[in-house]
Motif scaffolding. Structure first.
Motif, PDB file in Angstrom:
ATOM      1  N   GLU A 114     -37.576 -53.344 -45.777  1.00  0.00           N
ATOM      2  CA  GLU A 114     -36.621 -53.744 -46.807  1.00  0.00           C
ATOM      3  C   GLU A 114     -36.834 -55.199 -47.234  1.00  0.00           C
ATOM      4  O   GLU A 114     -36.745 -55.526 -48.419  1.00  0.00           O
ATOM      5  N   ALA A 115     -37.128 -56.060 -46.264  1.00  0.00           N
ATOM      6  CA  ALA A 115     -37.348 -57.466 -46.585  1.00  0.00           C
ATOM      7  C   ALA A 115     -38.585 -57.639 -47.454  1.00  0.00           C
ATOM      8  O   ALA A 115     -38.577 -58.406 -48.435  1.00  0.00           O
ATOM      9  N   LYS A 116     -39.651 -56.939 -47.125  1.00  0.00           N
ATOM     10  CA  LYS A 116     -40.876 -57.024 -47.925  1.00  0.00           C
ATOM     11  C   LYS A 116     -40.653 -56.498 -49.332  1.00  0.00           C
ATOM     12  O   LYS A 116     -41.097 -57.112 -50.316  1.00  0.00           O
ATOM     13  N   ALA A 117     -39.952 -55.390 -49.462  1.00  0.00           N
ATOM     14  CA  ALA A 117     -39.663 -54.833 -50.779  1.00  0.00           C
ATOM     15  C   ALA A 117     -38.810 -55.788 -51.600  1.00  0.00           C
ATOM     16  O   ALA A 117     -39.017 -55.959 -52.811  1.00  0.00           O
ATOM     17  N   SER A 118     -37.852 -56.435 -50.921  1.00  0.00           N
ATOM     18  CA  SER A 118     -36.999 -57.399 -51.618  1.00  0.00           C
ATOM     19  C   SER A 118     -37.810 -58.589 -52.137  1.00  0.00           C
ATOM     20  O   SER A 118     -37.612 -59.050 -53.269  1.00  0.00           O
ATOM     21  N   LEU A 119     -38.743 -59.081 -51.320  1.00  0.00           N
ATOM     22  CA  LEU A 119     -39.578 -60.212 -51.742  1.00  0.00           C
ATOM     23  C   LEU A 119     -40.507 -59.835 -52.881  1.00  0.00           C
ATOM     24  O   LEU A 119     -40.694 -60.609 -53.825  1.00  0.00           O
ATOM     25  N   VAL A 120     -41.095 -58.659 -52.800  1.00  0.00           N
ATOM     26  CA  VAL A 120     -41.995 -58.204 -53.877  1.00  0.00           C
ATOM     27  C   VAL A 120     -41.233 -58.112 -55.190  1.00  0.00           C
ATOM     28  O   VAL A 120     -41.719 -58.550 -56.247  1.00  0.00           O
ATOM     29  N   ASP A 121     -40.027 -57.538 -55.139  1.00  0.00           N
ATOM     30  CA  ASP A 121     -39.205 -57.451 -56.356  1.00  0.00           C
ATOM     31  C   ASP A 121     -38.827 -58.835 -56.878  1.00  0.00           C
ATOM     32  O   ASP A 121     -38.804 -59.066 -58.090  1.00  0.00           O
ATOM     33  N   ALA A 122     -38.535 -59.752 -55.952  1.00  0.00           N
ATOM     34  CA  ALA A 122     -38.154 -61.102 -56.364  1.00  0.00           C
ATOM     35  C   ALA A 122     -39.319 -61.816 -57.039  1.00  0.00           C
ATOM     36  O   ALA A 122     -39.139 -62.515 -58.049  1.00  0.00           O
ATOM     37  N   ILE A 123     -40.518 -61.672 -56.496  1.00  0.00           N
ATOM     38  CA  ILE A 123     -41.697 -62.311 -57.099  1.00  0.00           C
ATOM     39  C   ILE A 123     -41.963 -61.734 -58.483  1.00  0.00           C
ATOM     40  O   ILE A 123     -42.247 -62.474 -59.440  1.00  0.00           O
ATOM     41  N   GLU A 124     -41.860 -60.432 -58.600  1.00  0.00           N
ATOM     42  CA  GLU A 124     -42.065 -59.801 -59.915  1.00  0.00           C
ATOM     43  C   GLU A 124     -41.015 -60.266 -60.907  1.00  0.00           C
ATOM     44  O   GLU A 124     -41.320 -60.541 -62.082  1.00  0.00           O
ATOM     45  N   GLY A 125     -39.770 -60.399 -60.446  1.00  0.00           N
ATOM     46  CA  GLY A 125     -38.713 -60.888 -61.324  1.00  0.00           C
ATOM     47  C   GLY A 125     -38.943 -62.327 -61.748  1.00  0.00           C
ATOM     48  O   GLY A 125     -38.670 -62.696 -62.893  1.00  0.00           O
ATOM     49  N   TYR A 126     -39.453 -63.143 -60.829  1.00  0.00           N
ATOM     50  CA  TYR A 126     -39.746 -64.540 -61.170  1.00  0.00           C
ATOM     51  C   TYR A 126     -40.815 -64.604 -62.259  1.00  0.00           C
ATOM     52  O   TYR A 126     -40.691 -65.379 -63.228  1.00  0.00           O
TER      53      TYR A 126
END
Length: 402
Positions: free
Chosen positions: A179-191
């Motif tokens: 879940e943490a990795k998925a959250s970070l990947v989504d955050a980077i894409e959003g950035y």
């Protein structure tokens, strides 16, 4: 030329090839500082005496002329970058940075974020390790390696600081590793989408509104967001003339001219030495930026300051197009304290005469444009004066996600 109390005398050129015989005296050009800080010394060629250790640019990271070859032949990463923690994708990115295949602050930031997204997706927490701490150290090793390849741009530094904050925040959650990795990947894409892609499109819309029928627009070097704005204005049917200014050593104006011609624009092409001749006909100047500092100064490709200063003398508005992820909470008064050194062969080939005289060439990549020469900074949050940069920085600091 030297620090306080230095009794050495400044000279532009030694009277003899041997430098006058006194090795204790540094012959540093007295005009080096003013030229580097954005005066019309565009080629960034500064010839100076290096007999002592008070070199004016000795604090800048020297450029390794064989860095790309070293990276291709060795997996040691200059012996200090933690190469064991550098994935192949990061290695390839570093080679592209060093070779100049990826240039420009935005392109380099996008490349970095894409690679970091892959690193996060492939990451596995080692036994007896905490994800937030171990991943932070892994990212630090990667950034150290990339900095050895080429100094980071302002937008890269902001993106890395933001990502480390996101990783640190994971230590306060109850998420699983997946879940943490998925959250970070989504955050980077959003950035990437919010702070770069969407921001660029909004800047283009703002910039187009400032181009009217009959305008004569001048631009210098190569800025992706300026290029997109000009093409969009042309596509919308605005009738304007365009002047593209080019200069050594990068000759980025040629690449911009080619892309604008392919898009159907009619352009005039001049060298920066003819700037004062063409400027009376210009109505607006659009420029890009590498960084915007807290005091409203703009760090950009060397020669940008000369263009803006000439425009200022003719009372022509100078507009800087840049994303807010290039805003930095620092103050720059000149381009000597913080800069980047390019390949000296782009300025002049080494010669026996220069070597015998104890002279060398310095190729500065950027110069600093003071705020008083800037009319407006066009960003995704609006069109603001340089004096409003601290307000933007304060607003972003107040948002934990940024």
């Amino acid at each position: 030329g030297g620090p306080a109390g230095d009794k050495s005398k400044d000279k532009v050129v030694p009277s003899k090839a041997g430098g006058g015989g006194d090795a204790s005296k540094d012959k540093v050009p007295s005009k080096a500082a003013s030229g580097a800080s954005g005066a019309p010394a565009v080629a960034a060629a500064v010839v100076q005496r290096v007999g002592g250790h008070r070199d004016l640019f000795s604090h800048l990271q020297p450029r390794n002329q064989n860095l790309e070859e070293d990276l291709l032949l060795s997996k040691v990463a200059l012996g200090k970058s933690g190469a064991a923690q550098v994935p192949p994708a990061v290695w390839d990115l570093g080679i592209k940075y060093a070779s100049g295949k990826i240039t420009g602050g935005t392109a380099r930031t996008m490349g970095l974020l894409k690679v970091l997204k892959e690193v996060v997706a492939d990451y596995k927490t080692p036994p007896q390790k905490i994800l937030s701490r171990d991943l932070t150290s892994r990212i630090t090793a990667i950034i150290t390696f990339l900095k050895d390849c080429r100094p980071m741009s302002a937008s890269m530094g902001n993106a890395v600081r933001w990502l480390k904050l996101q990783v640190a925040a994971l230590g306060q959650t109850e998420m699983t590793e997946a879940e943490a990795k998925a959250s970070l990947v989504d955050a980077i894409e959003g950035y990437m989408q919010d702070r770069i892609v969407f921001a660029s499109s909004v800047i283009c819309a703002h910039a187009v509104s400032k181009i009217a029928d009959g305008d004569v627009v001048l631009t210098y070097a190569f800025s992706r967001v300026v290029k997109d704005s000009l093409i969009k204005a042309h596509t919308m049917g605005t009738k304007f003339e365009l002047v593209v200014v080019n200069s050594r050593p990068k000759n980025e104006g040629r690449a911009l001219l080619q892309q604008l011609l392919e898009a159907g624009l009619t352009c005039s092409y001049i060298h920066i030495s003819a700037l004062s001749y063409i400027m009376p006909q210009v109505t607006k100047v659009f420029l890009g930026a590498e960084a915007v500092t807290a005091n409203g100064s703009v760090k950009s490709r060397v020669g940008t300051a000369a263009v803006a200063m000439v425009a200022h003398e003719w009372n022509i508005p100078v507009m800087i197009c840049t994303e807010t992820n290039k805003f930095i909470d620092k103050v720059l008064l000149d381009s000597i304290c913080q800069n980047e050194l390019g390949d000296t062969k782009e300025i002049a080939e080494p010669s026996a005469e220069l070597a015998a005289a104890g002279l060398h060439t310095v190729n500065l990549i950027y110069d600093v444009l003071p705020a008083e020469y800037i009319t407006m900074i066009i960003t995704e949050v609006g069109m603001i004066p340089p004096t409003s940069v601290p307000v933007i920085l304060r607003e972003y600091r107040s948002e934990p996600s940024m």
